[in-house]
Design a protein around this motif. Structure first.
Motif, PDB file in Angstrom:
ATOM      1  N   GLU A 146       0.825  -1.215   0.000  1.00 53.63           N
ATOM      2  CA  GLU A 146       0.000   0.000   0.000  1.00 53.63           C
ATOM      3  C   GLU A 146       0.858   1.263   0.000  1.00 53.63           C
ATOM      4  O   GLU A 146       0.502   2.265  -0.611  1.00 53.63           O
ATOM      5  CB  GLU A 146      -0.945  -0.005   1.213  1.00 53.63           C
ATOM      6  N   LEU A 147       1.998   1.174   0.695  1.00 53.01           N
ATOM      7  CA  LEU A 147       2.937   2.301   0.702  1.00 53.01           C
ATOM      8  C   LEU A 147       3.418   2.577  -0.723  1.00 53.01           C
ATOM      9  O   LEU A 147       3.417   3.724  -1.198  1.00 53.01           O
ATOM     10  CB  LEU A 147       4.119   1.919   1.604  1.00 53.01           C
ATOM     11  N   MET A 148       3.806   1.526  -1.419  1.00 49.74           N
ATOM     12  CA  MET A 148       4.263   1.703  -2.803  1.00 49.74           C
ATOM     13  C   MET A 148       3.133   2.222  -3.687  1.00 49.74           C
ATOM     14  O   MET A 148       3.335   3.105  -4.517  1.00 49.74           O
ATOM     15  CB  MET A 148       4.777   0.370  -3.367  1.00 49.74           C
ATOM     16  N   GLU A 149       1.940   1.689  -3.487  1.00 49.80           N
ATOM     17  CA  GLU A 149       0.822   2.145  -4.322  1.00 49.80           C
ATOM     18  C   GLU A 149       0.462   3.601  -4.032  1.00 49.80           C
ATOM     19  O   GLU A 149       0.051   4.347  -4.928  1.00 49.80           O
ATOM     20  CB  GLU A 149      -0.386   1.222  -4.128  1.00 49.80           C
ATOM     21  N   SER A 150       0.634   3.997  -2.771  1.00 49.66           N
ATOM     22  CA  SER A 150       0.371   5.400  -2.446  1.00 49.66           C
ATOM     23  C   SER A 150       1.400   6.316  -3.105  1.00 49.66           C
ATOM     24  O   SER A 150       1.081   7.429  -3.521  1.00 49.66           O
ATOM     25  CB  SER A 150       0.414   5.615  -0.933  1.00 49.66           C
ATOM     26  N   ILE A 151       2.650   5.850  -3.187  1.00 51.34           N
ATOM     27  CA  ILE A 151       3.667   6.639  -3.893  1.00 51.34           C
ATOM     28  C   ILE A 151       3.275   6.753  -5.368  1.00 51.34           C
ATOM     29  O   ILE A 151       3.362   7.824  -5.968  1.00 51.34           O
ATOM     30  CB  ILE A 151       5.062   5.999  -3.725  1.00 51.34           C
ATOM     31  N   LYS A 152       2.839   5.646  -5.928  1.00 50.51           N
ATOM     32  CA  LYS A 152       2.349   5.677  -7.319  1.00 50.51           C
ATOM     33  C   LYS A 152       1.252   6.744  -7.474  1.00 50.51           C
ATOM     34  O   LYS A 152       1.261   7.527  -8.432  1.00 50.51           O
ATOM     35  CB  LYS A 152       1.822   4.282  -7.688  1.00 50.51           C
ATOM     36  N   ARG A 153       0.313   6.796  -6.536  1.00 50.16           N
ATOM     37  CA  ARG A 153      -0.783   7.770  -6.652  1.00 50.16           C
ATOM     38  C   ARG A 153      -0.292   9.213  -6.526  1.00 50.16           C
ATOM     39  O   ARG A 153      -0.861  10.117  -7.129  1.00 50.16           O
ATOM     40  CB  ARG A 153      -1.859   7.489  -5.601  1.00 50.16           C
ATOM     41  N   VAL A 154       0.762   9.420  -5.718  1.00 50.32           N
ATOM     42  CA  VAL A 154       1.339  10.772  -5.625  1.00 50.32           C
ATOM     43  C   VAL A 154       1.806  11.245  -6.999  1.00 50.32           C
ATOM     44  O   VAL A 154       1.547  12.375  -7.412  1.00 50.32           O
ATOM     45  CB  VAL A 154       2.529  10.787  -4.629  1.00 50.32           C
ATOM     46  N   PHE A 155       2.488  10.359  -7.696  1.00 50.83           N
ATOM     47  CA  PHE A 155       3.001  10.724  -9.019  1.00 50.83           C
ATOM     48  C   PHE A 155       1.900  10.730 -10.066  1.00 50.83           C
ATOM     49  O   PHE A 155       1.940  11.527 -10.993  1.00 50.83           O
ATOM     50  CB  PHE A 155       4.089   9.726  -9.452  1.00 50.83           C
ATOM     51  N   ASP A 156       0.963   9.840  -9.945  1.00 51.42           N
ATOM     52  CA  ASP A 156       0.058   9.528 -11.055  1.00 51.42           C
ATOM     53  C   ASP A 156      -1.352   9.272 -10.534  1.00 51.42           C
ATOM     54  O   ASP A 156      -1.853   8.144 -10.562  1.00 51.42           O
ATOM     55  CB  ASP A 156       0.608   8.279 -11.774  1.00 51.42           C
ATOM     56  N   PRO A 157      -2.001  10.331 -10.052  1.00 48.12           N
ATOM     57  CA  PRO A 157      -3.305  10.133  -9.393  1.00 48.12           C
ATOM     58  C   PRO A 157      -4.350   9.478 -10.295  1.00 48.12           C
ATOM     59  O   PRO A 157      -5.231   8.773  -9.802  1.00 48.12           O
ATOM     60  CB  PRO A 157      -3.719  11.551  -8.985  1.00 48.12           C
ATOM     61  N   ASN A 158      -4.268   9.676 -11.597  1.00 49.83           N
ATOM     62  CA  ASN A 158      -5.265   9.081 -12.500  1.00 49.83           C
ATOM     63  C   ASN A 158      -4.853   7.699 -13.023  1.00 49.83           C
ATOM     64  O   ASN A 158      -5.550   7.123 -13.851  1.00 49.83           O
ATOM     65  CB  ASN A 158      -5.531  10.015 -13.683  1.00 49.83           C
ATOM     66  N   ASN A 159      -3.681   7.229 -12.548  1.00 53.56           N
ATOM     67  CA  ASN A 159      -3.197   5.908 -12.962  1.00 53.56           C
ATOM     68  C   ASN A 159      -3.168   5.757 -14.481  1.00 53.56           C
ATOM     69  O   ASN A 159      -3.588   4.748 -15.039  1.00 53.56           O
ATOM     70  CB  ASN A 159      -4.057   4.802 -12.334  1.00 53.56           C
ATOM     71  N   ILE A 160      -2.618   6.777 -15.130  1.00 49.79           N
ATOM     72  CA  ILE A 160      -2.536   6.701 -16.605  1.00 49.79           C
ATOM     73  C   ILE A 160      -1.242   6.062 -17.079  1.00 49.79           C
ATOM     74  O   ILE A 160      -1.159   5.553 -18.183  1.00 49.79           O
ATOM     75  CB  ILE A 160      -2.639   8.096 -17.268  1.00 49.79           C
ATOM     76  N   LEU A 161      -0.193   6.096 -16.230  1.00 50.03           N
ATOM     77  CA  LEU A 161       1.123   5.712 -16.735  1.00 50.03           C
ATOM     78  C   LEU A 161       1.415   4.238 -16.429  1.00 50.03           C
ATOM     79  O   LEU A 161       1.552   3.836 -15.276  1.00 50.03           O
ATOM     80  CB  LEU A 161       2.205   6.622 -16.126  1.00 50.03           C
ATOM     81  N   ASN A 162       1.506   3.473 -17.492  1.00 52.47           N
ATOM     82  CA  ASN A 162       1.804   2.041 -17.410  1.00 52.47           C
ATOM     83  C   ASN A 162       0.962   1.319 -16.350  1.00 52.47           C
ATOM     84  O   ASN A 162       1.502   0.631 -15.474  1.00 52.47           O
ATOM     85  CB  ASN A 162       3.298   1.823 -17.151  1.00 52.47           C
ATOM     86  N   PRO A 163      -0.350   1.440 -16.447  1.00 53.06           N
ATOM     87  CA  PRO A 163      -1.203   0.784 -15.449  1.00 53.06           C
ATOM     88  C   PRO A 163      -1.137  -0.741 -15.589  1.00 53.06           C
ATOM     89  O   PRO A 163      -0.824  -1.258 -16.653  1.00 53.06           O
ATOM     90  CB  PRO A 163      -2.606   1.305 -15.783  1.00 53.06           C
ATOM     91  N   GLY A 164      -1.437  -1.417 -14.482  1.00 53.61           N
ATOM     92  CA  GLY A 164      -1.482  -2.888 -14.519  1.00 53.61           C
ATOM     93  C   GLY A 164      -0.136  -3.549 -14.371  1.00 53.61           C
ATOM     94  O   GLY A 164       0.016  -4.728 -14.669  1.00 53.61           O
ATOM     95  N   LYS A 165       0.858  -2.776 -13.914  1.00 55.17           N
ATOM     96  CA  LYS A 165       2.192  -3.337 -13.709  1.00 55.17           C
ATOM     97  C   LYS A 165       2.569  -3.268 -12.224  1.00 55.17           C
ATOM     98  O   LYS A 165       2.066  -2.424 -11.486  1.00 55.17           O
ATOM     99  CB  LYS A 165       3.230  -2.546 -14.525  1.00 55.17           C
ATOM    100  N   ILE A 166       3.468  -4.107 -11.833  1.00 50.30           N
ATOM    101  CA  ILE A 166       4.091  -4.173 -10.492  1.00 50.30           C
ATOM    102  C   ILE A 166       3.106  -4.624  -9.409  1.00 50.30           C
ATOM    103  O   ILE A 166       3.399  -5.539  -8.648  1.00 50.30           O
ATOM    104  CB  ILE A 166       4.743  -2.831 -10.058  1.00 50.30           C
ATOM    105  N   PHE A 167       1.929  -3.968  -9.333  1.00 49.29           N
ATOM    106  CA  PHE A 167       1.032  -4.227  -8.206  1.00 49.29           C
ATOM    107  C   PHE A 167       0.043  -5.347  -8.522  1.00 49.29           C
ATOM    108  O   PHE A 167      -0.481  -5.417  -9.635  1.00 49.29           O
ATOM    109  CB  PHE A 167       0.299  -2.950  -7.820  1.00 49.29           C
ATOM    110  N   PRO A 168      -0.221  -6.200  -7.537  1.00 44.26           N
ATOM    111  CA  PRO A 168      -1.137  -7.334  -7.763  1.00 44.26           C
ATOM    112  C   PRO A 168      -2.532  -6.858  -8.172  1.00 44.26           C
ATOM    113  O   PRO A 168      -2.950  -5.749  -7.809  1.00 44.26           O
ATOM    114  CB  PRO A 168      -1.203  -8.018  -6.395  1.00 44.26           C
ATOM    115  N   ASP A 169      -3.228  -7.692  -8.887  1.00 45.10           N
ATOM    116  CA  ASP A 169      -4.598  -7.369  -9.297  1.00 45.10           C
ATOM    117  C   ASP A 169      -5.523  -7.308  -8.094  1.00 45.10           C
ATOM    118  O   ASP A 169      -6.381  -6.454  -7.995  1.00 45.10           O
ATOM    119  CB  ASP A 169      -5.119  -8.425 -10.281  1.00 45.10           C
ATOM    120  N   TYR A 170      -5.357  -8.264  -7.181  1.00 44.57           N
ATOM    121  CA  TYR A 170      -6.101  -8.235  -5.919  1.00 44.57           C
ATOM    122  C   TYR A 170      -5.277  -7.415  -4.951  1.00 44.57           C
ATOM    123  O   TYR A 170      -4.222  -6.931  -5.261  1.00 44.57           O
ATOM    124  CB  TYR A 170      -6.280  -9.661  -5.396  1.00 44.57           C
ATOM    125  N   ASN A 171      -5.711  -7.256  -3.778  1.00 46.31           N
ATOM    126  CA  ASN A 171      -5.064  -6.679  -2.563  1.00 46.31           C
ATOM    127  C   ASN A 171      -5.589  -5.288  -2.273  1.00 46.31           C
ATOM    128  O   ASN A 171      -6.334  -4.703  -3.026  1.00 46.31           O
ATOM    129  CB  ASN A 171      -3.523  -6.675  -2.610  1.00 46.31           C
TER     130      ASN A 171
END
Lengths: 467, 467
Positions: free
Chosen positions: A442-467
């Protein structure tokens, strides 16, 4: 998704009509990399010329919530450049200039689309050394190396990509352009966004310029191939060499099958392998003083002679060295040309290698698959190629994922982790919770949201589909 | 702020009554470090024993919104450990164990309160080498080194703290405990939170365990002191040595004043300095082959002889080496014992050093202050000590900050940055907008908020008061 005529017109205005592609051939071409047989074509391929165009594209992507995937040389092994949610495929191929070799400061400023080997050879002409050498260095790009934090054979002595990146020009998903750091060897000025960017697989920003540290060129090396009668002893020898006080410039492990298949599938490699050899170590030392290298090579020989080995082959000529390296670098291709496969990129503390290898074989036996293992043993980085061979499709689809999960669980139990140099990308993301707690993810995903709140950049990578 | 009886009771329950202090002597003691003459006592000093206690403390701090400042050896030079908003001072002194030296994997697991030199000496007994050697290594702690990404004399060849940190156990401000990475030399598995933690100055989490990479011990070195008649030529020689293909293990620069003051204020240093020497370089090469070191030393001599130098002094004995290093390591202390001062930690690409030095002197002349400069020239890292001397208090307070701002503007213009190894902490934070755009600072602050939404952990550091 479908991109409207209006969006396509806006994108055309940005890159120019020669650099936007919607035909299916181009989309398919940019929709695959070297990861198994996946193909995820974007809706449109763009080839921007500069950071400003990238910035304008990302503004549109944000406005219309269009998934946008940076695409490098498509040599990746974890699917990081696949447009799995379609949208915009952002090919960085026009960012192909070596901008400046700063001979005074031993630095090079380069665009992300420069081929790694071209960079290495160009700086070598000025007597500099860029040590990072992924097996794919003849075709991969420096930008992709940074996105995945690539390693290679020389990482054992010289480190991986992250150890050479001083500063990055990055277009943030918001369209803003920043330099992440400074062109200095040391930096204690705010959070290290340079290192946060390295290995972030194109999910936090689009890298448009890179400042790398260079070393003075190293003039000599000695290369030897050591055949072991027992594979686990080859792994044990790896650790013993370091304990003898030697840091080799390469220390590569190849299981017998890996070499067999390479000799069969790749032309021009003339190495005599006996059926009794279970594994080989390819060992290099480098430096500027040949007499020192000979002493180190002798020390290595005395270490490996403590194990059951056959005669050590020293590469006497440049041709022989090239041949041995060609053999090592061709393993992946040879193994993969032989069967449907899945490749994992396990990494453990190097002394744990024998246990990892043994465990992988046991897991394979349990689930009915064979694996061919090879890799950068000096770093504890073992590439595990799981071979379909004559497995049924059903077993391939049901048993192998269970086995891979067990391999990763073993890796983590040995204080290692999922990927040493290939990244998580698309294919490993659903194993991430083996290595990380929910809080950590969740910490990593929150960092992702800081950079990319709309999740436009390379979505569907690194983070699990569930969780 | 005042901490209520209720809060103090809760904290006592966590650490035990022997490890909580509210007396003014203790609070003052933990309220200063080596940064100028600042004293910011916390309301209460806690000395937790383990990560669990740290976690419980942070939960209380979150509940009651209490500023909480991790405190190391208080040798910092940017005020990172000062409790500027009072609250809880979290002394890490009971985290003082070397937990395991992993001889097989060349790694050490250590707690943050271990003195850097103790760590170096302990691993050296096992024939390992931990190269990072800040001048304060006899008293600073490894946890503080990580918080500030400390460097030292050997960084030029061996890198800084960040290059040795493999994995960190961190208590997050939320009280959750994570390991940031894995105990591996390579890692491409998710965002690099290990490197985000290094240099974050205690603002993102409390480090409670550390896994460091070790090298095999290096057996020999050659040390020489080179007197230059012109200070800017000493700076130029730095770059020339690298261009000759040599990577020294130390390359230190000292202005004449720095040495003069050291000879005056520190006992037992017997070096003959002539009035005509404007600057010195202290140069070391290391390795396992003495004959190679002599060749490299000769190459260095032939490079420096291209400049106007006096006779090169080779340190013949261990005692002489220790004396020269003592001289170098005592410079800061000597300069500071001589006057009220401010110290800046500028860093530029190394070839820019002569220009930086010249500019600093010009800025000083303009604003009426003198400076004594020394530092790790091989890294382009110049420590600038601005001396009050006989400046009026008024000029000291008005002119010097303007001059410092100009020095940082020059540093950034030369593609350098504000701090090479001391961190930003409290004293440099209001200069951050010289190095970073608003967007960039906001990105860092948003990352801070992800980790620490209530801003309880080491508030008032790194980020400017305005912006």
């Amino acid at each position: 998704m479908q991109l409207s005529k209006e969006i396509l017109e806006k994108l055309t205005t940005i890159v120019g009509e020669n650099y936007i592609f919607t035909d299916i051939e181009t989309r398919n071409y940019y929709g695959h990399d070297e990861t198994e047989d996946y193909v995820f074509p974007p809706n449109v391929v763009l080839k921007p010329a500069n950071a400003k165009e990238v910035s304008e594209i990302l503004l549109i992507a944000n406005d219309y919530k269009i998934p946008t995937t940076p695409i490098g040389a498509r040599t990746g092994l974890s699917g990081g450049a696949l447009s799995i949610y379609e949208g915009i495929g952002l090919s960085m191929e026009r960012f192909n200039k070596i901008i400046e070799i700063d001979e005074q400061n031993l630095q090079v400023t380069v665009e992300p689309g420069v081929i790694t080997q071209v960079l290495r050879e160009t700086v070598a002409e000025k007597r500099f050394f860029y040590p990072v050498d992924p097996s794919s260095m003849g075709s991969c790009w420096i930008g992709g190396n940074i996105a995945e934090n690539s390693g290679g054979a020389r990482a054992v002595k010289y480190g991986v990509t992250k150890d050479y990146v001083l500063n990055l020009e990055v277009v943030l998903p918001s369209g803003e352009i920043i330099w992440t750091g400074a062109n200095t060897l040391k930096n204690s000025t705010g959070y290290n966004l340079t290192q946060l960017m390295v290995g972030s697989e194109g999910t936090l920003g689009v890298i448009t310029k890179i400042v790398l540290k260079l070393l003075p060129k190293v003039s000599h090396n000695v290369l030897m191939l050591v055949p072991f009668y027992k594979a686990h002893e080859a792994c044990e020898a790896v650790s013993a060499i370091f304990r003898a006080g030697i840091v080799p410039s390469a220390l590569e492990f190849m299981e017998r099958d890996a070499i067999d298949w390479t000799l069969e599938y790749v032309d021009g490699i003339n190495v005599s392998i006996k059926p009794e050899h279970q594994a080989h170590l390819l060992i290099e030392v480098d430096g500027n003083y040949p007499e020192v290298l000979m002493q180190e090579a002798e020390k290595i020989v005395s270490v490996v002679e403590g194990f059951e080995i056959d005669e050590v082959l020293f590469a006497d000529t440049e041709d022989q060295k090239n041949m041995l390296w060609k053999m090592r670098r061709s393993v992946a291709e040879a193994v993969k040309s032989n069967s449907i496969y899945k490749e994992e990129d396990t990494v453990v503390p190097r002394y744990m290698l024998p246990e990892l290898l043994k465990g992988i074989k046991q897991i394979g036996a349990k689930h009915g698959f064979i694996s061919v293992c090879y890799g950068h043993a000096g770093d504890g980085n073992l590439h595990v190629n799981i071979i379909k061979g004559d497995m049924t499709d059903d077993n391939w689809q049901t048993q192998v994922p269970i086995g891979i999960k067990e391999i990763f669980e073993l890796t983590v139990a040995l204080k290692g982790t999922l990927s040493g140099e290939h990244g998580i990308g698309y294919v490993q993301k659903n194993f991430m919770n083996i290595a990380f707690s929910k809080v950590h993810l969740e910490l990593m995903e929150s960092i992702k949201r800081v950079f990319d709140p709309n999740n436009i950049l390379n979505p569907g990578k690194i983070f699990p589909d569930y969780n």
